[in-house]
Scaffold this motif. Structure first.
Motif, PDB file in Angstrom:
ATOM      1  N   ARG A 260     108.922  47.871  68.630  1.00 11.61           N
ATOM      2  CA  ARG A 260     109.260  49.270  67.852  1.00 11.61           C
ATOM      3  C   ARG A 260     108.642  48.868  66.497  1.00 11.61           C
ATOM      4  O   ARG A 260     108.875  48.368  65.829  1.00 11.61           O
ATOM      5  CB  ARG A 260     110.790  49.804  67.801  1.00 11.61           C
ATOM      6  CG  ARG A 260     110.707  51.158  67.406  1.00 11.61           C
ATOM      7  CD  ARG A 260     112.252  51.516  67.415  1.00 11.61           C
ATOM      8  NE  ARG A 260     113.153  50.638  66.643  1.00 11.61           N
ATOM      9  CZ  ARG A 260     113.978  51.081  65.678  1.00 11.61           C
ATOM     10  NH1 ARG A 260     113.954  52.134  65.287  1.00 11.61           N
ATOM     11  NH2 ARG A 260     114.723  49.987  65.054  1.00 11.61           N
TER      12      ARG A 260
ATOM     13  N   GLN B 131     107.304  50.802  62.574  1.00 13.40           N
ATOM     14  CA  GLN B 131     107.361  51.612  61.867  1.00 13.40           C
ATOM     15  C   GLN B 131     106.146  51.869  60.872  1.00 13.40           C
ATOM     16  O   GLN B 131     105.452  50.932  60.610  1.00 13.40           O
ATOM     17  CB  GLN B 131     108.629  51.369  60.847  1.00 13.40           C
ATOM     18  CG  GLN B 131     108.972  52.246  59.431  1.00 13.40           C
ATOM     19  CD  GLN B 131     109.803  51.637  58.857  1.00 13.40           C
ATOM     20  OE1 GLN B 131     109.880  50.758  58.502  1.00 13.40           O
ATOM     21  NE2 GLN B 131     110.806  52.851  58.367  1.00 13.40           N
TER      22      GLN B 131
ATOM     23  N   THR C  96     108.054  61.376  65.096  1.00 12.53           N
ATOM     24  CA  THR C  96     108.601  61.791  63.549  1.00 12.53           C
ATOM     25  C   THR C  96     110.125  61.782  63.418  1.00 12.53           C
ATOM     26  O   THR C  96     110.732  62.427  64.208  1.00 12.53           O
ATOM     27  CB  THR C  96     107.962  63.088  63.306  1.00 12.53           C
ATOM     28  OG1 THR C  96     106.627  62.966  63.381  1.00 12.53           O
ATOM     29  CG2 THR C  96     108.251  63.277  61.664  1.00 12.53           C
ATOM     30  N   LEU C  97     110.580  60.851  62.619  1.00 12.16           N
ATOM     31  CA  LEU C  97     112.146  60.693  62.377  1.00 12.16           C
ATOM     32  C   LEU C  97     112.594  61.966  61.449  1.00 12.16           C
ATOM     33  O   LEU C  97     111.990  62.563  60.650  1.00 12.16           O
ATOM     34  CB  LEU C  97     112.471  59.465  62.006  1.00 12.16           C
ATOM     35  CG  LEU C  97     111.882  58.305  62.497  1.00 12.16           C
ATOM     36  CD1 LEU C  97     112.166  56.955  61.877  1.00 12.16           C
ATOM     37  CD2 LEU C  97     112.482  58.096  63.989  1.00 12.16           C
ATOM     38  N   LYS C  98     113.794  62.452  61.878  1.00 13.57           N
ATOM     39  CA  LYS C  98     114.408  63.414  60.869  1.00 13.57           C
ATOM     40  C   LYS C  98     114.808  62.999  59.465  1.00 13.57           C
ATOM     41  O   LYS C  98     114.443  63.972  58.559  1.00 13.57           O
ATOM     42  CB  LYS C  98     116.005  63.656  61.482  1.00 13.57           C
ATOM     43  CG  LYS C  98     115.824  64.551  62.954  1.00 13.57           C
ATOM     44  CD  LYS C  98     117.270  64.875  63.251  1.00 13.57           C
ATOM     45  CE  LYS C  98     117.211  65.394  64.856  1.00 13.57           C
ATOM     46  NZ  LYS C  98     118.518  65.292  65.409  1.00 13.57           N
ATOM     47  N   GLU C  99     115.049  61.891  59.289  1.00 16.43           N
ATOM     48  CA  GLU C  99     115.219  61.400  57.734  1.00 16.43           C
ATOM     49  C   GLU C  99     113.765  61.108  57.328  1.00 16.43           C
ATOM     50  O   GLU C  99     113.780  60.622  56.282  1.00 16.43           O
ATOM     51  CB  GLU C  99     116.087  60.193  57.916  1.00 16.43           C
ATOM     52  CG  GLU C  99     115.598  58.962  58.612  1.00 16.43           C
ATOM     53  CD  GLU C  99     115.987  58.895  60.196  1.00 16.43           C
ATOM     54  OE1 GLU C  99     115.669  58.026  60.563  1.00 16.43           O
ATOM     55  OE2 GLU C  99     116.555  60.065  60.662  1.00 16.43           O
TER      56      GLU C  99
ATOM     57  N   THR D 112     107.642  57.658  60.477  1.00 18.84           N
ATOM     58  CA  THR D 112     107.012  57.766  61.930  1.00 18.84           C
ATOM     59  C   THR D 112     107.222  56.143  62.557  1.00 18.84           C
ATOM     60  O   THR D 112     107.196  55.253  61.849  1.00 18.84           O
ATOM     61  CB  THR D 112     105.745  58.074  61.745  1.00 18.84           C
ATOM     62  OG1 THR D 112     105.732  59.494  61.186  1.00 18.84           O
ATOM     63  CG2 THR D 112     105.149  58.382  63.156  1.00 18.84           C
ATOM     64  N   GLU D 113     107.738  56.438  63.802  1.00 14.84           N
ATOM     65  CA  GLU D 113     107.747  54.912  64.625  1.00 14.84           C
ATOM     66  C   GLU D 113     106.921  55.461  65.972  1.00 14.84           C
ATOM     67  O   GLU D 113     106.763  56.427  66.373  1.00 14.84           O
ATOM     68  CB  GLU D 113     109.178  54.988  64.990  1.00 14.84           C
ATOM     69  CG  GLU D 113     109.847  54.442  63.738  1.00 14.84           C
ATOM     70  CD  GLU D 113     111.319  54.036  64.139  1.00 14.84           C
ATOM     71  OE1 GLU D 113     111.751  54.144  65.369  1.00 14.84           O
ATOM     72  OE2 GLU D 113     112.088  53.574  63.251  1.00 14.84           O
TER      73      GLU D 113
END
Length: 184
Positions: free
Chosen positions: A139, A141, A58-61, A64-65
């Motif tokens: 990778r 998204q 889970t990305l801060k901004e 999810t990746e």
């Protein structure tokens, strides 16, 4: 005539050994609840080729990746039967496609910072000749709105002219961690 038959016998044994592949479980979840957090999942394909799926991040901004890592031994190739990674809820039609953000290719005998970045998803992965193994890392998204549980449906792979299914990787939201994770 006998001599040529004797020479052909090892080749026939080698070819028949390649056909002894039995796919591991094609669905990652082992229970309907899929309660167990899993750090990753490796799926073995014929000829020593494998795919490893990571847990999502889970990305801060926001968003999810996750990553898919394909490993190919020297002299092997594999191609996709479709160029999409579908997201679906169990026993339902796909609700979205994961977007491929980056693709890295690197020989495993090199330092990790030496990679080739490829802009579009290749139709075929090939092992490089300068290393015992080659790694292809994708990778992905995921859409911002995800259901509580979902599957990543992989395309089948073509290896040496034969079609092989690849595991469906399973993910769900873990409230105690306040994050999505891979589950079994």
């Amino acid at each position: 005539m006998r001599r040529s038959a004797l020479l052909a016998l090892p080749l026939l044994l080698l070819v028949s050994a390649c056909n002894d592949y039995t796919a591991p479980s094609l669905y990652q979840a082992t229970t309907p609840e899929c309660k167990t957090w899993t750090e990753g999942s490796r799926f073995e394909l014929p000829r020593g080729i494998s795919v490893y799926a990571t847990p999502p991040v889970t990305l801060k901004e926001g968003g999810t990746e996750l990553a898919l890592i394909f490993t190919l031994p020297i002299g092997t190739q594999a191609s996709f039967t479709r160029l999409s990674f579908l997201l679906e809820e169990p026993k339902k039609p796909p609700f979205a496609e994961a977007k491929v953000l980056t693709i890295y290719q690197r020989a495993m005998n090199r330092k990790a910072e030496i990679v080739d970045v490829i802009e579009t998803l290749p139709i075929m992965f090939s092992a490089v000749g300068s290393s015992a193994e080659t790694q292809w890392r994708l990778r992905l998204q995921l859409p911002r709105q995800l259901p509580r549980r979902f599957d990543l449906s992989m395309p089948d792979m073509l290896i040496a002219g034969k079609r092989y299914p690849v595991r469906t990787f399973t993910y769900r939201y873990f409230p105690e961690r306040q994050a999505y994770g891979m589950c079994s």
